[in-house]
Scaffold this motif. Structure first.
Motif, short mmCIF file in Angstrom:
data_model
loop_
_atom_site.label_atom_id
_atom_site.label_comp_id
_atom_site.label_asym_id
_atom_site.label_seq_id
_atom_site.Cartn_x
_atom_site.Cartn_y
_atom_site.Cartn_z
N ASN B 119 0.88 -1.26 -0.02
CA ASN B 119 0.09 -0.11 -0.21
C ASN B 119 0.77 1.32 0.03
O ASN B 119 0.46 2.19 -0.57
N ILE B 120 2.17 1.22 0.73
CA ILE B 120 2.86 2.43 0.78
C ILE B 120 3.34 2.74 -0.62
O ILE B 120 3.17 3.87 -1.38
N ASP B 139 12.17 3.49 4.33
CA ASP B 139 12.39 3.37 5.96
C ASP B 139 11.95 4.51 6.95
O ASP B 139 11.19 4.31 7.85
N ALA B 140 11.97 5.53 6.44
CA ALA B 140 11.33 6.93 6.96
C ALA B 140 10.06 6.83 7.03
O ALA B 140 9.43 7.14 8.25
N ILE B 141 9.19 6.18 6.17
CA ILE B 141 7.71 6.07 6.39
C ILE B 141 7.48 5.19 7.39
O ILE B 141 6.46 5.44 8.35
N VAL B 142 8.01 4.05 7.15
CA VAL B 142 7.66 2.77 8.19
C VAL B 142 8.10 3.17 9.84
O VAL B 142 7.41 3.10 10.70
N ASN B 143 9.30 4.15 9.73
CA ASN B 143 9.77 4.47 11.05
C ASN B 143 8.60 5.65 11.42
O ASN B 143 8.27 5.38 12.87
N PHE B 150 4.12 -5.20 11.57
CA PHE B 150 2.87 -5.17 10.70
C PHE B 150 2.98 -4.85 9.42
O PHE B 150 2.01 -4.78 8.57
N ILE B 151 4.29 -4.44 8.72
CA ILE B 151 4.60 -3.83 7.62
C ILE B 151 4.26 -4.79 6.39
O ILE B 151 3.71 -4.37 5.37
N ASP B 152 4.23 -6.06 6.94
CA ASP B 152 3.92 -7.15 5.83
C ASP B 152 2.72 -7.76 6.18
O ASP B 152 2.47 -8.91 5.63
N ALA B 153 1.70 -7.32 7.05
CA ALA B 153 0.54 -7.56 7.28
C ALA B 153 -0.32 -6.89 6.45
O ALA B 153 -0.35 -5.77 6.22
N PRO B 154 -1.73 -7.53 6.04
CA PRO B 154 -2.78 -6.72 5.25
C PRO B 154 -3.10 -5.57 6.18
O PRO B 154 -3.28 -5.86 7.36
N VAL B 155 -3.46 -4.48 5.57
CA VAL B 155 -3.81 -3.26 6.24
C VAL B 155 -5.22 -3.49 7.09
O VAL B 155 -5.62 -2.74 7.89
#
Lengths: 283, 397
Positions: B119-120, B139-143, B150-155
């Motif tokens: 989704n990003i 990385d900045a977004i995830v941070n 959760f980054i690899d889990a469905p939203v």
């Protein structure tokens, strides 16, 4: 990126004031700059579609096989009387339904593309045409998968495909343009009137019987006249000729249909581009 | 030529039509006209149309932060959508230099079945970022979003907090030159809001021009330098934020009468012929003295005098107390005399209020006087809220 120079102007009738050629250039650069977005949106839909299904991409093959099986049954049982075809009927029907699928799947994708995108259409500024084009992606993938099945089936039936079958991949371009031309208009209308969404399935079913996808093109009668005036019929007949290794250009209809598809696509694209922001006010 | 103007809004108007049927008919006509290469004559009002925004002018210089305030329906969202290019103005011209990032709806376009990572990339592309740019900012977004594993889990498995955090993170990391912010910060918890404000502050420091729409005057006064006040589609530009907020709060109270009302129901026992007040406009912390001249035909022992302050018309009682609350016994003597009532150190800030005095005979048996005085309390710069309290600041070595 030329970030600092980027200057945007919003004013009424912006593209009319620009002049005819400049506005076409603006349309082209708008489309070119959305190529990444189109690809992302396509990947999104593609991944999401198969994520919660057991059979996944196999549906691209299963779907036409089931339709063809139904028609084989209808033909054998005598409910439908379909004349003898040059190719074995299952092969003939699969080719027809695969080509027609570009139009049918594409059109229903387009219809849902804007109305189904939700609030992002009215909240974020991005080229909305990318939603419509990306929604065509599914039908193209489906066709490519079916293309391989067709080749396999040709070999099984002992008909060695000629190298020229590769031109089929180009022959579907006018079908895609024709679908987009209608799809763009339907996407616009469906963005405003949800009724359109209910009509599209009828439209694609009706067209399935109007074009010679599951039966050979009739030579006389009302259906023949309808076929003569339907560009989609010529595009399907021409494409089928390519598969059997014949020259598709020996009929004027095919060439005219290609020109016509391109022309209505350009008109439709322009109308979409000019009305994109007006739709955003009304969705 | 040095021109540091970033956004120029030059006499911009936008019309709307209330009837849906008419809107459609006009829309189709305009589209057909445009498709035929004809101008749509949008500067004229047709039947049923009205100007939602009327001749709005202002300029924003690079790096400035502008607040847009106004009551509901004053055209704030319309203005923001025009700035964002969602639709075109019907009159006038908007010039924008640089890439626009819009925090209008967070996470719009997220697909619930796809992972945060996927989704990003989709959302970034919608905001006009290339894959390379997203890779760089990933990385900045995830941070920033604090979503960790959760980054690899469905939203669809995300909490609503994670969802908006991720939406905000993508939108601010598209490196905009201009940031449009609509009320989005109302979602999310306090911690997230602070984080957002810090991020916005960071971007401002980098020279990002910010346009901020909010109903929250605390936020407006905290981050904006200038304010555009919208009222019924027309705009007023204020260099000074507190002044704009003062004007804004006035628009809510404009319809109220500013007349002093007096009802004296004391029959013949008493009549109040004159009341003196020194001022009607007060600053927070002021005292409000009232001197009443009365003539009583008989002694009225042990009356009860109430003083009260009502805010926002008469819907909200702010304060009410009688002399008994202060242990004061009041006897009104026969003859012509004066009674002085003084409310001290009223901390009310930035609003209209009514001061009401009412007087009852002994044991609150009968109301003999009722008097209502509308007053206006000023706003103190660098403060928001209902009150302005005395606060001291000391550094202790």
């Amino acid at each position: 990126m030329e970030r600092t120079k980027l200057k945007t102007v919003y004013e009424p009738d912006k593209f009319i004031k620009m002049g005819f050629f400049t506005s076409w250039k603006a349309m082209a650069s708008n489309l070119w700059s959305s190529r990444e977005l189109i690809w992302r949106l396509f990947l999104r839909d593609f991944n999401a579609k198969y994520r919660q299904s057991l059979l996944g991409v196999s549906w691209a093959i299963l779907n036409p096989l089931i339709t063809v099986a139904i028609f084989i049954f209808l033909r054998k049982s005598g409910i439908f009387r379909i004349e003898a075809t040059a190719l074995p009927y299952p092969l003939f029907a699969l080719i027809g339904i695969s080509l027609y699928g570009i139009f049918a799947t594409g059109l229903s994708g387009c219809a849902n593309s804007i109305s189904g995108a939700g609030s992002m259409v009215v909240k974020i500024n991005f080229p909305k045409i990318s939603l419509v084009i990306a929604s065509m992606g599914q039908s193209i993938v489906d066709f490519l998968v079916r293309f391989l099945v067709i080749i396999a089936l040709l070999i099984i039936y002992g008909i060695m495909p000629k190298f020229s079958i590769i031109f089929l991949l180009f022959a579907i371009i006018p079908i895609i343009l024709f679908t987009l031309a209608i799809g763009l208009m339907i996407a616009l209308l469906a963005g405003v009137f949800r009724d359109i969404l209910h009509l599209v399935p009828f439209l694609t079913t009706l067209f399935l019987f109007l074009v010679p996808a599951l039966y050979p093109a009739p030579q006389s009668g009302g259906l023949a006249a309808l076929n003569r005036w339907n560009p989609l019929s010529h595009l399907i007949i021409g494409s089928r000729r390519i598969i059997i290794g014949a020259n598709p250009f020996n009929s004027d209809g095919f060439i005219l249909a290609i020109i016509l598809s391109l022309l209505i696509f350009l008109i439709s694209w322009r109308v979409f581009f000019l009305s994109e922001t007006k739709i955003a006010e009304r969705v | 030529m040095i021109n540091d103007t970033n956004i120029k809004i030059d006499g911009v108007s936008k019309k709307y039509c209330l009837s849906l049927r008419q809107t459609m008919a006009y829309g189709i006509r305009d589209v057909l006209k445009n498709a035929a290469g004809l101008p749509s004559a949008s500067q004229m009002l047709r039947k049923g149309e009205f100007w939602a925004l009327d001749n709005v002018y202002f300029e924003v210089k690079k790096g400035e932060t502008i607040g847009i305030i106004g009551a509901n329906g004053s055209g704030k969202t319309t203005l923001l959508k025009l700035l964002n290019g969602i639709f075109m103005p019907d009159k006038g011209r908007i010039e924008i230099e640089g890439r626009v990032g819009a925090l209008i709806e967070l996470g719009a376009g997220f697909h619930p079945l796809l992972t945060g990572r996927e989704n990003i990339y989709v959302n970034g592309a919608i905001y006009g970022m290339s894959k390379k740019e997203i890779d760089k900012q990933f990385d900045a977004i995830v941070n920033f979003a604090e979503i960790g594993d959760f980054i690899d889990a469905p939203v669809k498995h995300y909490s609503s907090g994670m969802y908006v955090r991720l939406g905000f993170a993508v939108a601010v990391h598209c490196e905009p030159d201009i940031l449009l912010i609509d009320e989005v910060l109302a979602v999310g918890d306090e911690n997230f809001q602070n984080k957002c404000f810090n991020k916005i502050g960071e971007l401002r420091k980098k020279g990002v021009t910010t346009i901020f729409v909010s109903h929250n005057m605390h936020h407006i006064s905290a981050i904006t330098e200038h304010v555009v006040l919208l009222a019924k589609g027309t705009s007023r530009y204020f260099n000074n934020t507190p002044e704009a907020i003062r004007e804004y709060s006035k628009t809510f109270n404009q319809k109220e009468s500013t007349d002093i009302e007096k009802i004296c129901s004391g029959d013949k026992e008493i009549s109040f012929f004159d009341v003196e007040i020194s001022k009607r406009k007060l600053s927070p912390g002021d005292s409000f003295p009232v001197i009443m001249n009365y003539t009583a035909l008989e002694d009225l022992p042990d009356v009860e005098v109430f003083a009260s302050i009502w805010k926002q018309g008469e819907t909200r009682l702010y304060y009410r107390a009688s002399n008994k609350a202060y242990g004061r016994k009041i006897d009104l003597q026969k003859g012509t005399h004066k009674l002085k009532i003084e409310i001290n150190d009223i901390p009310v800030s930035g609003s209209f209020a009514r001061i009401v005095i009412d007087i009852y005979t002994k044991n609150t048996e009968k109301k003999i006087f009722w008097w209502r005085i509308p007053v206006e309390f000023d706003t103190t710069p660098y403060s928001t809220g209902d009150n302005f309290l005395k606060t001291s600041f000391e550094t202790i070595p």
